[in-house]
Design an enzyme around this catalytic site. Structure first.
Site, PDB file in Angstrom:
ATOM      1  N   CYS A 193       0.839  -1.190   0.000  1.00  0.00           N
ATOM      2  CA  CYS A 193       0.000   0.000   0.000  1.00  0.00           C
ATOM      3  C   CYS A 193       0.879   1.247   0.000  1.00  0.00           C
ATOM      4  O   CYS A 193       1.863   1.313   0.732  1.00  0.00           O
ATOM      5  CB  CYS A 193      -0.846  -0.055   1.265  1.00  0.00           C
ATOM      6  N   THR A 195      -0.751   4.402   0.162  1.00  0.00           N
ATOM      7  CA  THR A 195      -1.692   5.476   0.516  1.00  0.00           C
ATOM      8  C   THR A 195      -1.051   6.535   1.408  1.00  0.00           C
ATOM      9  O   THR A 195      -1.241   7.737   1.203  1.00  0.00           O
ATOM     10  CB  THR A 195      -2.916   4.872   1.247  1.00  0.00           C
TER      11      THR A 195
HETATM   12  P1  5GP Z   1      -0.953  -6.912   4.023  1.00  0.00           P
HETATM   13  O1  5GP Z   1      -1.442  -8.122   4.769  1.00  0.00           O
HETATM   14  O2  5GP Z   1      -0.357  -7.273   2.692  1.00  0.00           O
HETATM   15  O3  5GP Z   1      -0.051  -6.051   4.841  1.00  0.00           O
HETATM   16  O4  5GP Z   1      -2.236  -6.005   3.748  1.00  0.00           O
HETATM   17  C1  5GP Z   1      -3.320  -6.466   2.996  1.00  0.00           C
HETATM   18  C2  5GP Z   1      -4.316  -5.349   2.837  1.00  0.00           C
HETATM   19  O5  5GP Z   1      -3.740  -4.237   2.130  1.00  0.00           O
HETATM   20  C3  5GP Z   1      -5.531  -5.686   2.003  1.00  0.00           C
HETATM   21  O6  5GP Z   1      -6.459  -6.483   2.685  1.00  0.00           O
HETATM   22  C4  5GP Z   1      -6.061  -4.294   1.666  1.00  0.00           C
HETATM   23  O7  5GP Z   1      -6.831  -3.741   2.698  1.00  0.00           O
HETATM   24  C5  5GP Z   1      -4.783  -3.475   1.547  1.00  0.00           C
HETATM   25  N1  5GP Z   1      -4.429  -3.231   0.127  1.00  0.00           N
HETATM   26  C6  5GP Z   1      -4.344  -4.118  -0.865  1.00  0.00           C
HETATM   27  N2  5GP Z   1      -3.976  -3.527  -2.019  1.00  0.00           N
HETATM   28  C7  5GP Z   1      -3.836  -2.223  -1.742  1.00  0.00           C
HETATM   29  C8  5GP Z   1      -3.481  -1.085  -2.528  1.00  0.00           C
HETATM   30  O8  5GP Z   1      -3.176  -1.147  -3.699  1.00  0.00           O
HETATM   31  N3  5GP Z   1      -3.502   0.120  -1.872  1.00  0.00           N
HETATM   32  C9  5GP Z   1      -3.838   0.221  -0.563  1.00  0.00           C
HETATM   33  N4  5GP Z   1      -3.848   1.433  -0.014  1.00  0.00           N
HETATM   34  N5  5GP Z   1      -4.126  -0.834   0.211  1.00  0.00           N
HETATM   35  C10 5GP Z   1      -4.140  -2.044  -0.372  1.00  0.00           C
END
Ligand code: 5GP
Length: 375
Positions: A193, A195
């Protein structure tokens, strides 16, 4: 006037569990399966509370097939077309053998830009018996989301609805009172992410979970901590902070069951070995390594693959990474549940639900000894 909140905001890496005197003699005595009851959804679910993220890479049938054996949940990504026979067959309830149904631990997903009529037809179709929906948008604060949740709840009173994402208690309660059973917590913590970089918006995940869980439980709802877990210890900390469910993307990426091709690369290590051409001379050892592509659902790649390109008013809020190949997702879920059992035996929690009651965190400024690297 601009306000500054100067209370301390914490992430998983800022705390460690304080061990406590315990009645458990072994981690085997820790029960990681909990019976979940919901505010609106009338059934009880017996689960370990781990959820595979509804990303195109991890919200797959293959991951679902493995995780359900561990009573873990999968949020299928929204790019499966359930009108295609192979997908239709997967999700169709087998009335003769309900226990073998694929959808016992399965959510389907939607955003607000998706075809609402198609979704409602799917939910109403008795062949599918889909009774779990994840409404997933990056900014859970927009009024359209609350309106949508109200509409879905009024049309489908017995649906299990999970909605997100938010990081504050007020919006968590709004969404629950509008009809959500579970609110997803996390803005910006995800492994792919961007953001926080692009918008400057977000909140450290542990503090977000603490506040949202407290708010949700106060009005009879539940929360799912979504994003930011890098290892089994982080998953335990999310439960410790009060999360009822923990959603994982990056940790399940790079597995056989995640979508995408294996990429093989020749990597130069920092180990010196005699050269194959001239043993008198040393050279750096090279090894073959396998990777799988993992990308954020707001990344340019995802927009191009799944949404026909990036709309001009949007900017990419996700990145693309190559994740080292991990073998079966079974290895990951076993490590997560093994770690969780061990945490429980350290803090004296016999049941998953007891973890927050047994949690005292130390605030730390260093949680890992990284003399031999970060692993
Ligand atoms: P991880 O377990 O990889 O740290 O986080 C997974 C979460 O990241 C997902 O469930 C979703 O909420 C968030 N996420 C997935 N793709 C994106 C993206 O392209 N941008 C953002 N801001 N969040 C994402």
């Amino acid at each position: 006037m601009t306000q500054i909140r100067d209370s301390i905001e914490l992430d998983f890496c800022d705390v460690l569990f304080r061990p406590k005197r315990t009645t458990l003699n072994s981690r085997q005595e820790a029960n990681v399966v909990r019976e979940y009851k919901f505010k609106y959804y009338p059934k009880t679910i017996s689960s370990c509370g781990i959820i595979a993220a509804n990303m195109a890479t991890t919200g797959t049938f293959e991951i679902n097939d493995v995780l359900q054996k561990y009573k873990a949940i999968t949020c299928l990504h929204k790019h499966y077309d359930f009108n295609k026979p192979e997908n239709f067959g997967y999700i169709t309830q087998n009335d003769a053998k309900p226990e073998s149904a694929h959808n016992a631990y399965t959510f389907i997903s939607t955003g607000l830009r998706d075809d609402k009529e198609k979704l409602f037809a799917l939910l109403a179709d008795d062949h599918f018996k889909i009774d779990k929906l994840c409404v997933d948008i990056a900014n859970g604060y927009i009024p359209k989301l609350t309106e949508f949740v109200k509409e879905v709840r009024s049309k489908f009173p017995n649906l299990l609805i999970m909605v997100g994402n938010v990081v504050t208690g007020d919006m968590t309660q709004d969404l629950i009172l509008s009809g959500a059973d579970i609110v997803k917590v996390g803005i910006g913590p995800g492994s792919v992410c961007t953001t926080r970089k692009l918008t400057g918006v977000g909140r450290p995940q542990l503090s977000a979970i603490l506040e949202c869980a407290d708010a949700a439980h106060g009005v009879g709802g539940l929360v799912c901590a979504d994003g930011g877990c890098t290892c089994a210890g982080d998953v335990a900390k999310a439960f410790g902070a009060g999360a009822d469910f923990v959603m994982l993307g990056g940790m399940f990426a790079g597995t056989d069951e995640a979508s995408g091709e294996l990429i093989e690369k020749i990597i130069q290590t920092d180990e010196l070995v005699p050269s194959a051409d001239n043993p008198e001379v040393s050279e750096l050892l090279t090894v073959k390594k396998k990777y799988k592509l993992f990308y954020g659902m707001s990344s340019q790649l995802a927009q191009e693959r799944h949404f026909g390109g990036m709309a001009c008013y949007r900017a990419s809020e996700g990145k693309v990474v190559e994740v080292a190949y991990k073998g079966s997702v079974e290895n990951v879920i076993q490590e997560v549940l093994g770690g969780l059992r061990s945490t429980m035996s350290y803090i004296g929690a016999t049941r998953l639900k007891d973890i927050p009651k047994c949690t005292t965190f130390y605030r730390v400024n260093r949680q890992l000894n990284e003399i031999f690297g970060k692993s």
